[in-house]
Design an enzyme around this catalytic site. Structure first.
Site, PDB file in Angstrom:
ATOM      1  N   GLU A 213     -11.945  11.176  12.871  1.00 20.99           N
ATOM      2  CA  GLU A 213     -11.937   9.811  13.417  1.00 20.99           C
ATOM      3  C   GLU A 213     -10.847   9.618  14.458  1.00 20.99           C
ATOM      4  O   GLU A 213     -10.773   8.573  15.099  1.00 20.99           O
ATOM      5  CB  GLU A 213     -11.725   8.801  12.274  1.00 20.99           C
ATOM      6  CG  GLU A 213     -12.888   8.694  11.294  1.00 20.99           C
ATOM      7  CD  GLU A 213     -12.832   9.712  10.151  1.00 20.99           C
ATOM      8  OE1 GLU A 213     -12.150  10.761  10.296  1.00 20.99           O
ATOM      9  OE2 GLU A 213     -13.470   9.474   9.118  1.00 20.99           O
TER      10      GLU A 213
ATOM     11  N   THR B  55     -18.208  13.263   9.970  1.00 18.31           N
ATOM     12  CA  THR B  55     -17.258  13.820   9.006  1.00 18.31           C
ATOM     13  C   THR B  55     -18.068  14.599   7.983  1.00 18.31           C
ATOM     14  O   THR B  55     -19.237  14.280   7.739  1.00 18.31           O
ATOM     15  CB  THR B  55     -16.483  12.713   8.271  1.00 18.31           C
ATOM     16  OG1 THR B  55     -17.435  11.841   7.670  1.00 18.31           O
ATOM     17  CG2 THR B  55     -15.610  11.935   9.201  1.00 18.31           C
TER      18      THR B  55
ATOM     19  N   LYS C 191      -2.613  10.862 -11.248  1.00 21.83           N
ATOM     20  CA  LYS C 191      -1.875   9.747 -11.834  1.00 21.83           C
ATOM     21  C   LYS C 191      -1.604  10.046 -13.303  1.00 21.83           C
ATOM     22  O   LYS C 191      -2.498  10.034 -14.120  1.00 21.83           O
ATOM     23  CB  LYS C 191      -2.657   8.453 -11.690  1.00 21.83           C
ATOM     24  CG  LYS C 191      -1.764   7.247 -11.954  1.00 21.83           C
ATOM     25  CD  LYS C 191      -2.361   5.992 -11.388  1.00 21.83           C
ATOM     26  CE  LYS C 191      -1.278   4.927 -11.243  1.00 21.83           C
ATOM     27  NZ  LYS C 191      -1.794   3.650 -10.808  1.00 21.83           N
TER      28      LYS C 191
ATOM     29  N   TRP D  12       2.593   8.835  -9.897  1.00 23.77           N
ATOM     30  CA  TRP D  12       1.795   9.725  -9.050  1.00 23.77           C
ATOM     31  C   TRP D  12       2.421  11.119  -8.946  1.00 23.77           C
ATOM     32  O   TRP D  12       3.637  11.255  -8.854  1.00 23.77           O
ATOM     33  CB  TRP D  12       1.685   9.140  -7.643  1.00 23.77           C
ATOM     34  CG  TRP D  12       0.957   7.833  -7.591  1.00 23.77           C
ATOM     35  CD1 TRP D  12       1.504   6.607  -7.387  1.00 23.77           C
ATOM     36  CD2 TRP D  12      -0.451   7.627  -7.748  1.00 23.77           C
ATOM     37  NE1 TRP D  12       0.526   5.645  -7.400  1.00 23.77           N
ATOM     38  CE2 TRP D  12      -0.685   6.237  -7.622  1.00 23.77           C
ATOM     39  CE3 TRP D  12      -1.538   8.467  -7.993  1.00 23.77           C
ATOM     40  CZ2 TRP D  12      -1.954   5.674  -7.732  1.00 23.77           C
ATOM     41  CZ3 TRP D  12      -2.797   7.909  -8.095  1.00 23.77           C
ATOM     42  CH2 TRP D  12      -2.993   6.540  -7.974  1.00 23.77           C
TER      43      TRP D  12
END
Ligand code: AMP
Length: 543
Positions: free
Chosen positions: A328, A184, A439, A444
């Site tokens: 992944e 990654t 936040k 959120w």
């Protein structure tokens, strides 16, 4: 009771053997570093792959050895994919856009024995020459006539194939043998390796082929803009030969004009890539007032495709399919083609659906988990961390127990780090990477949702929303804009666009202008770099 069926292992080389025999007229067209356009059938490719495997034998490559590549999309890279895996070694693709430090880390961590490199990237290796592992052999992916003058000790790719026979005795490998390795991009911490098996690679190709038939069918002409140096070009080098689609490899030329010309001259039917690439193609279509004439589908993933971008291409008669996934996951997890009942819905409704990340592909399970570790309903409202499991999802990172422990839950699901909702009929809506969510006052705000609307502003070429710390609210959203031709639209014009879709407290507090947005090694806007760039910025209210 055990079934009585043959237990033939799934094997990567069988995909190419099949294509050579059944789709022998399918071709790989490559824009080469030598400067020309090269064509080669799958049958010829399979023959050269056999020669290459003999060449790898001659270099002493054994089963389980890691053989690295640092290369553009092209037929030689494709041959390496199959020869390395086919002989039982592991094809480790390296992203040339990584920093020198990251590149050295993964070469060392993977334990690479040989590195195949496109001549374009030789200067990168020359700069690192003293730090490369001792004994790492380097092969330049070109012919004798184009070997560069270099201080490095380079083997020539075409000489390695030499006059070896095309026939190679491909070993029968257990299907869980490692076939590929990809790290990654590691925006934080060290890069982490996903180690794919023959089984996961072939199953992923089959699942993708079944899921995306509009891109993948016999006679299709696919242009992967997604690089073979990162997550196997979303599995296209396996899925395309499987179904008999040709591959049009763009090499290093990924700007809008070059892509448009190649799509036109090679009658490309479908193309896959990240949103930033399609900004370039969009500008080119606007400049020429027509789309490439045979282009039928764009698959867009890697980061969220803004609704305005989807609508633009759909307006041109090009089907857009959003896709979500991760390194992944080999990488595709969900794809956004509309369900049959949506196909006659009004344009706006269809675009709203297409802006979601799509439904899960067969072989991928999704679950949402709340803050108290409880499973959340798929009701389109509940938002939680997205976990996945499946036949082509990693069970852990290569030689990295700490990183593995951080992502696998006790039931064996992989935590994606994405925050999402799922509708009752299965459409995934990615809200953010958990670290990119904003936040504010305990609530959120999704940066992706704000970006999506900001992208529909006529003066915006590209944008990103980042969190800026705030003494009272903790964090507040700020919009960073790359304007079209240097335009600097006022904050109020964004608020007017956003007001119908957001509560007032969710709107960005300020807009900042940049000449270009920083990109990560995989072509996504780098919010990490943006946050660093604006670390000292103070919100208007706090000044
Ligand atoms: P990578 O492993 O480099 O492919 O990055 C995977 C991450 O990219 C995912 O966890 C998501 O955060 C993001 N991503 C990929 N596809 C999409 C998409 N269609 N919409 C939003 N985010 C995406």
């Amino acid at each position: 009771m055990h079934a009585m069926m043959m237990n033939r292992p799934l094997s990567v080389i069988e995909v190419l053997r099949y294509a050579a025999e059944i789709h022998g007229s399918g071709e790989i067209v490559s824009v080469r570093t030598e400067g020309d356009l090269h064509r080669q059938s799958y049958a010829k490719t399979f023959a050269r792959t056999g020669q290459l495997a003999h060449g790898l034998d001659a270099l002493g490559v054994g089963q389980g050895d890691r053989v690295a590549t640092l290369a553009w999309n092209g037929y030689r890279h494709f041959e390496l994919y199959y020869a390395i895996s086919g002989m039982g070694a592991v094809c480790h693709t390296i992203n040339p856009r990584l920093s020198a430090e990251q590149m050295l880390y993964i070469i060392g961590h993977a334990g690479d024995r040989i590195l195949f490199v496109d001549v374009t990237f030789i200067p990168i290796l020359e700069a690192l020459a003293d730090q490369l592992p001792k004994g790492l052999e380097l092969v330049a992916m070109t012919d004798a006539a184009h070997m560069p003058d270099s201080k490095l000790d380079l083997i020539c790719y075409e000489d390695l194939l030499g006059d070896h026979p095309a026939e190679y005795d491909w070993p029968d490998l257990p299907e869980n043998t490692a076939a590929g390795l990809c790290y990654t991009s590691g925006t934080t911490g060290n890069p982490k390796g996903s180690l794919y098996s023959h089984r996961s690679t072939v199953l992923h190709a089959l699942f993708v082929a079944v899921t995306l038939p509009r891109s993948l069918h016999e006679g299709a002409r696919l242009l992967p803009v997604v690089p073979m140096f990162h997550v196997n070009s979303w599995g296209m080098p396996y899925a395309a030969p499987l179904v008999g689609a040709s591959l049009i490899m763009p090499g290093a030329k990924l700007d809008g004009a070059s892509l448009f010309d190649l799509m036109q001259s090679e009658k490309v039917t479908a193309s896959w890539g990240v949103p930033t690439v399609w900004l370039g193609l969009r500008a080119e279509i606007e400049a020429r007032s027509v789309p490439p004439s045979t282009l039928d589908q764009l698959v867009i993933g890697g980061s969220a495709a803004p609704r305005s971008m989807i609508a633009f291409f759909e307006d041109q008669g090009i089907d857009v399919c959003h896709a979500w996934g991760m390194t992944e996951m080999s990488p595709i997890g969900t794809t956004g083609q509309l369900s049959i009942d949506m196909q006659d819905a009004p344009f706006d409704d269809r675009m709203a659906r297409k802006a979601l990340q799509g439904r899960r592909m067969f072989g991928v399970d999704l679950k949402l988990v709340g803050q108290d570790s409880q499973r959340l309903p798929h009701d389109g409202v509940a938002v939680g961390e997205l976990f996945v499991r499946g036949n082509a999802v990693i069970s852990g990172y290569f030689n990295d127990e700490a990183a593995t422990a951080a992502v696998m839950d006790s039931d064996g699901w992989f935590g994606t780090g994405d925050v999402a909702s799922i509708t009752p009929d299965g459409y995934l809506g990615i809200q953010d990477r958990s670290k990119d969510l904003i936040k504010s006052g305990g609530e959120w705000i999704s940066s992706i949702d704000l970006e999506n609307v900001a992208m529909s502003h006529p003066d915006v070429a590209n944008c990103a929303v980042i969190a800026i710390s705030h003494p009272k609210w903790d964090e507040r959203p700020v919009l960073v804009v790359q304007g079209k031709e240097g335009a600097q639209p006022e904050l109020e014009s964004f608020h007017a666009l956003m007001a119908p879709h957001f509560a007032k407290w969710q709107l960005p507090d300020d807009v900042l202008y940049v000449d270009t947005l920083p990109l990560t090694a995989t072509g996504k806007v780098s919010k990490l770099m943006l946050r660093k760039q604006f670390a000292d910025y103070v919100l208007p209210e706090a000044r």
